[in-house]
Design a protein around this motif. Structure first.
Motif, PDB file in Angstrom:
ATOM      1  N   LEU A 155       1.003  -1.124  -0.068  1.00  0.00           N
ATOM      2  CA  LEU A 155       0.047  -0.001  -0.044  1.00  0.00           C
ATOM      3  C   LEU A 155       0.921   1.340   0.022  1.00  0.00           C
ATOM      4  O   LEU A 155       0.598   2.401  -0.729  1.00  0.00           O
ATOM      5  CB  LEU A 155      -1.108  -0.076   1.162  1.00  0.00           C
ATOM      6  N   PHE A 156       1.707   1.304   0.906  1.00  0.00           N
ATOM      7  CA  PHE A 156       2.643   2.384   0.893  1.00  0.00           C
ATOM      8  C   PHE A 156       3.673   2.635  -0.436  1.00  0.00           C
ATOM      9  O   PHE A 156       3.666   3.762  -0.986  1.00  0.00           O
ATOM     10  CB  PHE A 156       3.962   2.149   2.112  1.00  0.00           C
ATOM     11  N   SER A 157       4.046   1.701  -1.188  1.00  0.00           N
ATOM     12  CA  SER A 157       4.647   1.561  -2.326  1.00  0.00           C
ATOM     13  C   SER A 157       3.659   2.199  -3.370  1.00  0.00           C
ATOM     14  O   SER A 157       4.134   2.925  -4.286  1.00  0.00           O
ATOM     15  CB  SER A 157       5.302   0.300  -2.600  1.00  0.00           C
ATOM     16  N   GLN A 158       2.420   1.714  -3.404  1.00  0.00           N
ATOM     17  CA  GLN A 158       1.552   2.179  -4.416  1.00  0.00           C
ATOM     18  C   GLN A 158       1.564   3.895  -4.267  1.00  0.00           C
ATOM     19  O   GLN A 158       1.418   4.209  -5.161  1.00  0.00           O
ATOM     20  CB  GLN A 158       0.302   1.494  -4.153  1.00  0.00           C
ATOM     21  N   GLU A 198       6.235  14.750  -3.083  1.00  0.00           N
ATOM     22  CA  GLU A 198       5.012  15.301  -3.638  1.00  0.00           C
ATOM     23  C   GLU A 198       3.960  14.238  -3.512  1.00  0.00           C
ATOM     24  O   GLU A 198       2.812  14.430  -2.922  1.00  0.00           O
ATOM     25  CB  GLU A 198       4.875  15.799  -4.960  1.00  0.00           C
ATOM     26  N   ALA A 199       4.135  12.963  -3.756  1.00  0.00           N
ATOM     27  CA  ALA A 199       3.542  11.833  -3.374  1.00  0.00           C
ATOM     28  C   ALA A 199       2.929  11.630  -2.104  1.00  0.00           C
ATOM     29  O   ALA A 199       2.053  11.176  -1.770  1.00  0.00           O
ATOM     30  CB  ALA A 199       4.035  10.449  -4.159  1.00  0.00           C
ATOM     31  N   LEU A 200       3.877  11.999  -1.032  1.00  0.00           N
ATOM     32  CA  LEU A 200       3.517  11.762   0.204  1.00  0.00           C
ATOM     33  C   LEU A 200       2.912  12.943   0.738  1.00  0.00           C
ATOM     34  O   LEU A 200       2.771  12.928   2.049  1.00  0.00           O
ATOM     35  CB  LEU A 200       5.001  11.429   0.929  1.00  0.00           C
ATOM     36  N   THR A 201       2.509  13.982   0.090  1.00  0.00           N
ATOM     37  CA  THR A 201       1.728  15.154   0.951  1.00  0.00           C
ATOM     38  C   THR A 201       0.380  15.091   0.794  1.00  0.00           C
ATOM     39  O   THR A 201      -0.272  14.152   0.390  1.00  0.00           O
ATOM     40  CB  THR A 201       2.249  16.652   0.004  1.00  0.00           C
ATOM     41  N   ALA A 208      12.679  -4.577   3.596  1.00  0.00           N
ATOM     42  CA  ALA A 208      12.173  -4.482   2.035  1.00  0.00           C
ATOM     43  C   ALA A 208      12.946  -3.531   1.333  1.00  0.00           C
ATOM     44  O   ALA A 208      13.159  -2.667   1.557  1.00  0.00           O
ATOM     45  CB  ALA A 208      10.642  -3.868   2.445  1.00  0.00           C
ATOM     46  N   HIS A 209      13.263  -4.305   0.120  1.00  0.00           N
ATOM     47  CA  HIS A 209      14.111  -3.755  -1.094  1.00  0.00           C
ATOM     48  C   HIS A 209      12.984  -3.372  -1.719  1.00  0.00           C
ATOM     49  O   HIS A 209      12.369  -4.253  -2.664  1.00  0.00           O
ATOM     50  CB  HIS A 209      14.857  -4.488  -1.442  1.00  0.00           C
ATOM     51  N   VAL A 210      12.668  -1.970  -2.174  1.00  0.00           N
ATOM     52  CA  VAL A 210      11.745  -1.503  -2.960  1.00  0.00           C
ATOM     53  C   VAL A 210      12.606  -0.913  -4.235  1.00  0.00           C
ATOM     54  O   VAL A 210      13.220  -0.111  -4.107  1.00  0.00           O
ATOM     55  CB  VAL A 210      10.721  -0.685  -2.099  1.00  0.00           C
ATOM     56  N   LYS A 211      11.968  -1.299  -5.322  1.00  0.00           N
ATOM     57  CA  LYS A 211      12.738  -0.721  -6.617  1.00  0.00           C
ATOM     58  C   LYS A 211      11.560  -0.338  -7.467  1.00  0.00           C
ATOM     59  O   LYS A 211      10.811  -1.078  -8.200  1.00  0.00           O
ATOM     60  CB  LYS A 211      13.557  -1.802  -7.318  1.00  0.00           C
ATOM     61  N   ALA A 212      11.574   0.866  -8.053  1.00  0.00           N
ATOM     62  CA  ALA A 212      10.636   1.514  -9.156  1.00  0.00           C
ATOM     63  C   ALA A 212      11.003   1.031 -10.362  1.00  0.00           C
ATOM     64  O   ALA A 212      12.417   0.874 -10.491  1.00  0.00           O
ATOM     65  CB  ALA A 212      10.493   2.833  -8.944  1.00  0.00           C
ATOM     66  N   VAL A 213      10.126   0.789 -11.374  1.00  0.00           N
ATOM     67  CA  VAL A 213      10.482   0.451 -12.723  1.00  0.00           C
ATOM     68  C   VAL A 213      11.272   1.576 -13.347  1.00  0.00           C
ATOM     69  O   VAL A 213      12.272   1.339 -14.182  1.00  0.00           O
ATOM     70  CB  VAL A 213       9.319  -0.120 -13.589  1.00  0.00           C
ATOM     71  N   ARG A 214      10.709   2.898 -13.288  1.00  0.00           N
ATOM     72  CA  ARG A 214      11.422   4.005 -13.709  1.00  0.00           C
ATOM     73  C   ARG A 214      11.914   4.851 -12.649  1.00  0.00           C
ATOM     74  O   ARG A 214      11.375   4.806 -11.508  1.00  0.00           O
ATOM     75  CB  ARG A 214      10.249   4.684 -14.552  1.00  0.00           C
ATOM     76  N   PRO A 215      12.789   5.679 -13.061  1.00  0.00           N
ATOM     77  CA  PRO A 215      13.251   6.457 -11.901  1.00  0.00           C
ATOM     78  C   PRO A 215      12.472   7.775 -11.504  1.00  0.00           C
ATOM     79  O   PRO A 215      11.516   8.019 -12.425  1.00  0.00           O
ATOM     80  CB  PRO A 215      14.749   7.285 -12.550  1.00  0.00           C
ATOM     81  N   PHE A 216      12.391   8.322 -10.405  1.00  0.00           N
ATOM     82  CA  PHE A 216      11.735   9.238  -9.786  1.00  0.00           C
ATOM     83  C   PHE A 216      12.535  10.282  -8.906  1.00  0.00           C
ATOM     84  O   PHE A 216      13.465   9.792  -8.533  1.00  0.00           O
ATOM     85  CB  PHE A 216      10.640   8.813  -8.644  1.00  0.00           C
ATOM     86  N   GLY A 235       1.191   4.508  -8.204  1.00  0.00           N
ATOM     87  CA  GLY A 235       0.747   3.241  -8.831  1.00  0.00           C
ATOM     88  C   GLY A 235       1.510   2.701 -10.128  1.00  0.00           C
ATOM     89  O   GLY A 235       1.186   2.028 -10.845  1.00  0.00           O
ATOM     90  N   LYS A 236       2.698   3.401 -10.213  1.00  0.00           N
ATOM     91  CA  LYS A 236       3.494   2.956 -11.209  1.00  0.00           C
ATOM     92  C   LYS A 236       4.269   1.633 -10.780  1.00  0.00           C
ATOM     93  O   LYS A 236       4.237   1.218  -9.563  1.00  0.00           O
ATOM     94  CB  LYS A 236       4.653   3.700 -11.358  1.00  0.00           C
ATOM     95  N   GLU A 237       4.831   0.824 -11.848  1.00  0.00           N
ATOM     96  CA  GLU A 237       5.276  -0.474 -11.464  1.00  0.00           C
ATOM     97  C   GLU A 237       6.478  -0.446 -10.591  1.00  0.00           C
ATOM     98  O   GLU A 237       7.383   0.477 -10.616  1.00  0.00           O
ATOM     99  CB  GLU A 237       5.850  -1.205 -12.790  1.00  0.00           C
ATOM    100  N   TYR A 238       6.506  -1.559  -9.573  1.00  0.00           N
ATOM    101  CA  TYR A 238       7.626  -1.588  -8.649  1.00  0.00           C
ATOM    102  C   TYR A 238       7.767  -2.937  -8.222  1.00  0.00           C
ATOM    103  O   TYR A 238       6.823  -3.566  -8.476  1.00  0.00           O
ATOM    104  CB  TYR A 238       7.530  -0.660  -7.492  1.00  0.00           C
ATOM    105  N   THR A 239       8.851  -3.220  -7.733  1.00  0.00           N
ATOM    106  CA  THR A 239       9.008  -4.653  -7.000  1.00  0.00           C
ATOM    107  C   THR A 239       9.540  -4.494  -5.556  1.00  0.00           C
ATOM    108  O   THR A 239      10.019  -3.329  -5.082  1.00  0.00           O
ATOM    109  CB  THR A 239       9.929  -5.395  -7.884  1.00  0.00           C
ATOM    110  N   ILE A 240       8.990  -5.316  -4.778  1.00  0.00           N
ATOM    111  CA  ILE A 240       9.614  -5.628  -3.295  1.00  0.00           C
ATOM    112  C   ILE A 240       9.943  -6.917  -3.342  1.00  0.00           C
ATOM    113  O   ILE A 240       9.320  -7.933  -3.366  1.00  0.00           O
ATOM    114  CB  ILE A 240       8.254  -5.213  -2.482  1.00  0.00           C
ATOM    115  N   SER A 241      11.227  -6.886  -2.645  1.00  0.00           N
ATOM    116  CA  SER A 241      12.010  -8.011  -2.368  1.00  0.00           C
ATOM    117  C   SER A 241      12.278  -7.848  -0.722  1.00  0.00           C
ATOM    118  O   SER A 241      12.473  -6.869  -0.099  1.00  0.00           O
ATOM    119  CB  SER A 241      12.924  -8.557  -3.071  1.00  0.00           C
ATOM    120  N   TYR A 242      12.306  -9.035   0.060  1.00  0.00           N
ATOM    121  CA  TYR A 242      12.684  -9.020   1.368  1.00  0.00           C
ATOM    122  C   TYR A 242      14.009  -9.662   1.532  1.00  0.00           C
ATOM    123  O   TYR A 242      14.139 -10.666   1.047  1.00  0.00           O
ATOM    124  CB  TYR A 242      11.453  -9.501   2.327  1.00  0.00           C
ATOM    125  N   GLY A 243      14.749  -9.139   2.706  1.00  0.00           N
ATOM    126  CA  GLY A 243      15.960 -10.018   3.065  1.00  0.00           C
ATOM    127  C   GLY A 243      15.436 -11.080   3.905  1.00  0.00           C
ATOM    128  O   GLY A 243      14.476 -11.377   4.422  1.00  0.00           O
TER     129      GLY A 243
END
Length: 191
Positions: A148-151, A188-191, A173-181, A156-164
């Motif tokens: 939910l937080f990554s969305q 702005e997304a967190l306001t 949690a290792h979160v990686k967006a498909v495109r750079p931000f 809503g853009k694509e991302y992956t989450i992997s866990y140690g």
């Protein structure tokens, strides 16, 4: 369960051999100016430690650092004080703090633009082994919160989450967006 002691690390575009020494006077100026929401107290230099904590700005509520844990250089915020609110609030607060620190470092003229967020890789650690043991049960319990937080963060853009998986390590949690931000897009997304 309520997540506490959330750490967020924004991975930097790290040129080989980047010196962390210029961070020391920058962090000292942050202490002198005290222009944020948190009380900042001291600076510790651990840059001599291989794959270590780097340079740490010690605060009362949380620490800021440019660390090189796991040989991944990044701007890290470590929330130490208990924070009221739900898990989304805790994740957002720590991420906003890391983004603000990264933005300040990117804009700092004394650093010559050498500390830039890579735009895609974020690590979220829970520095509380009692609440978040690094195992499958914890991953199952908190995966919906991280999704939910990554969305929200990546709009809503694509991302992956992997866990140690190492049970000796912090729950990560290792979160990686498909495109750079950019840092500003994420803020702005967190306001």
């Amino acid at each position: 369960m309520q997540l506490q002691h959330v750490n967020v690390k924004l991975i930097l575009q790290a040129p080989e051999g980047l010196s962390l020494e210029p961070l020391i006077p920058v962090f000292h100026s942050w202490i002198e100016n005290q222009d944020g929401d948190e009380l900042l107290i001291d600076v510790a230099d651990y840059s001599h430690v291989p794959a270590g904590p780097g340079v740490v700005l010690i605060g009362h509520q949380g620490n800021y650092s440019v660390d090189n844990g796991d040989d991944r250089l990044g701007v890290r915020y470590n929330r130490k004080a208990v924070l009221d609110g739900g898990n989304q609030h805790s994740l957002a607060q720590a991420t906003r703090a890391a983004l603000t620190a990264c933005q300040r470092l990117q804009a700092e003229p004394r650093l010559n633009g050498k500390f830039q967020f890579n735009g895609q890789d974020i690590e979220i650690f829970i520095n509380d082994r009692l609440i978040a043991t690094n195992n499958d049960a914890t991953r199952y319990a908190f995966d919906a919160d991280f999704q939910l937080f990554s969305q929200r963060l990546f709009r809503g853009k694509e991302y992956t989450i992997s866990y140690g998986a190492d049970p000796r390590s912090l729950f990560t949690a290792h979160v990686k967006a498909v495109r750079p931000f950019s840092v500003s897009e994420l803020q702005e997304a967190l306001t």
